[in-house]
Design a protein around this motif. Structure first.
Motif, mmCIF file in Angstrom:
data_model
loop_
_atom_site.group_PDB
_atom_site.id
_atom_site.type_symbol
_atom_site.label_atom_id
_atom_site.label_comp_id
_atom_site.label_asym_id
_atom_site.label_seq_id
_atom_site.Cartn_x
_atom_site.Cartn_y
_atom_site.Cartn_z
ATOM 1 N N ALA A 299 0.829 -1.037 -0.138
ATOM 2 C CA ALA A 299 -0.143 -0.044 0.010
ATOM 3 C C ALA A 299 0.689 1.291 -0.045
ATOM 4 O O ALA A 299 0.444 2.137 -0.528
ATOM 5 N N SER A 300 1.918 1.276 0.794
ATOM 6 C CA SER A 300 2.818 2.306 0.833
ATOM 7 C C SER A 300 3.440 2.583 -0.601
ATOM 8 O O SER A 300 3.361 3.568 -1.121
ATOM 9 N N ALA A 301 3.793 1.571 -1.303
ATOM 10 C CA ALA A 301 4.339 1.816 -2.667
ATOM 11 C C ALA A 301 3.280 2.274 -3.414
ATOM 12 O O ALA A 301 3.467 2.947 -4.599
ATOM 13 N N LEU A 302 2.007 1.997 -3.265
ATOM 14 C CA LEU A 302 0.943 2.499 -4.283
ATOM 15 C C LEU A 302 0.544 4.077 -3.595
ATOM 16 O O LEU A 302 -0.417 4.639 -4.191
ATOM 17 N N GLY A 303 1.258 4.457 -3.165
ATOM 18 C CA GLY A 303 0.798 6.108 -2.276
ATOM 19 C C GLY A 303 0.149 6.222 -1.274
ATOM 20 O O GLY A 303 -0.479 7.183 -0.871
#
Lengths: 328, 328
Positions: A299-303
């Motif tokens: 989720a962090s990688a997806l912003g």
């Protein structure tokens, strides 16, 4: 675009609708129509476009089909019987949380059979899909072992969301929400209630009870962050998700002691003194089985973004719920 | 005791019934009554006790309640629409594999409301609850990401089994079967068919087609081992399972090349020469997404046992399916 919010009368639902109305657009597309549904008709916000409010129980016959026949471009599905109620009322929990969700998904599928249709669907899940045994930090590839009927129903919803998306019936994304803190409103009987009340009550000069040790660690995001997750989920391209349609949201891993230190820093010792320690072994036992920390890498990688300190969570509450003023 | 087998006409169901009849007892308790159900009435075995055979579609109205009203002490639930059919016929797959399973579980729950009742339930799941991304070795705590509707329905069945067991409605145990090899019978169109046919056909002097590279690795157990898993599941105390009611069964991790070497060792070069290489990129692509090796630690600790070599799997097939003689 036409956006439907199912569960629009709930705490997160109302905040989400307020944000949609305030923004007037989503992902660069103007919002022309809002359909707001809940078990009781939600309040209609002031909005330049079309707003329709509907009292609807998804699990009722043809109710989901009636909603979906409006062919919204985007559907937020937040409606659910909460954890405690789903545990106390077995049949109601399965009817609303499982049958209702499946009725919605199937109505979308069948609407697409009638005439091609593939809306985006944002489904709210929860970190209670995780149960024991739990490592200190939970990775995205860790297995789901819900310990409540509510968690079971959410995990099943995630599986259906993935399969219906894989089949091309809709474009789904599941959002596993952290424990929401500071939850606005009155104290309630939920086992997790104290995580919010030990901050919320002292902020308005009232006493709050702390039933567990200060060392207890858990995973948090503010109501504002939760709303942000849902909006971001609606905006992003789901291609990078592949067949893995549900995401653990980022959050703040914090202990009760860290919550209290943040309260001290933001509003001072007077507020902290309003926290009364009253150990409750039953509550402590329930909480001991809950997840502590996640590595929400995907989720962090997806912003997706959450707060990074309880100071920030407290300030968000003061801004959004207390009109930016402290009565104490 | 009274044992009900739902799905008794299938390949594993028939072998399970034969084993129950041959043993005459389970876990030290004599078997007095067998109720055998399937979508078509299964054949009645010769048996000293009472045998009743029933044609039943669990998802039909009141069908599950009718079966459960007989109050069996133990229910094996093997009935399912298979993977390819559940993928081709979406509604049928969900009706039989999800609604049928839920109808059975709910019928047990409601029978218990009428008069206290808590049978043991052995539910067959499958390693197809696992999908991508997959590590080389899959641990018991790895997440489930089914890539088929069948796998989704099995994963949901596991979740329901766990929740209904946690609630005390029945005493459930879920058995994730490896790919069964050597599957008796005729060649079929399943993508996994060649894993069996490259041994089964040469053993009776017939040609078989190998559509993938010899390096392809997968997870196997014989039909005899699968029957053994179900009997063992019925006998063991489920207390050590806690709330984690489903178990990946032990199996043999082997490559296609290792299968062929075993065939050479057990019956010789003449049989191996009957394997015709005919690369099929479509089949190879499907297989590439399948699990290769599991660390079935929990099931092994509970005493579940599979074969440890393909030589053994071939010998089991010769004994059980070829009357212990080789026609070639």
């Amino acid at each position: 675009m036409h956006i439907m919010v199912i569960g629009a009368a709930g705490m997160i639902g109302r905040k989400l609708v307020a944000a949609l109305v305030a923004n007037g657009e989503l992902g660069g597309r103007p919002i022309e129509t809002l359909t707001l549904a809940d078990i009781v008709a939600p309040p209609a916000p002031e909005f330049g476009g079309t707003v329709e409010t509907v009292a609807a129980d998804l699990s009722g016959e043809n109710v989901a089909a009636g909603l979906v026949a409006r062919r919204p471009d985007l559907i937020f599905h937040l409606a659910a019987v909460v954890s405690g109620e789903a545990e106390a009322e077995f049949e109601k929990g399965y009817r609303v949380n499982l049958d209702g969700t499946r009725a919605l998904f199937d109505a979308i599928r069948l609407e697409g059979v009638r005439e091609p249709y593939c809306p985006k669907v944002v489904f709210t899940s929860s970190i209670v899909v995780y149960g024991e045994p739990l490592p200190e930090t939970i990775e995205d590839t860790y297995f789901l072992t819900p310990l409540t009927s509510y968690g079971t129903q959410k995990a099943i919803g995630e599986l259906l969301l993935a399969d219906y998306s894989r089949r091309g019936f809709f474009d789904g994304i599941g959002i596993r929400l952290p424990t929401i803190s500071i939850r606005p409103g009155k104290p309630n009987q939920a086992a997790s209630g104290f995580f919010s009340s030990i901050l919320r009550e002292p902020l308005i000069g009232q006493e709050a009870v702390l039933p567990v040790e200060e060392s207890v660690r858990h995973w948090f995001a503010s109501p504002r962050a939760a709303t942000g997750f849902l909006l971001h989920a609606a905006e992003i391209d789901t291609a990078p998700l592949g067949f893995r349609r549900s995401l653990t949201m980022p959050g703040l891993a914090a202990t009760v002691g860290e919550e209290i230190e943040a309260l001290r820093r933001v509003v001072g010792e007077k507020a902290v003194k309003l926290i009364r320690r009253e150990p409750n072994p039953a509550v402590a036992k329930i909480i001991a089985g809950w997840p502590q920390t996640f590595n929400a890498r995907r989720a962090s990688a997806l912003g997706f973004r959450a707060e990074t300190s309880f100071d920030e969570i407290i300030r968000v509450h003061i801004e959004d719920e207390l009109q930016n003023t402290l009565p104490v």
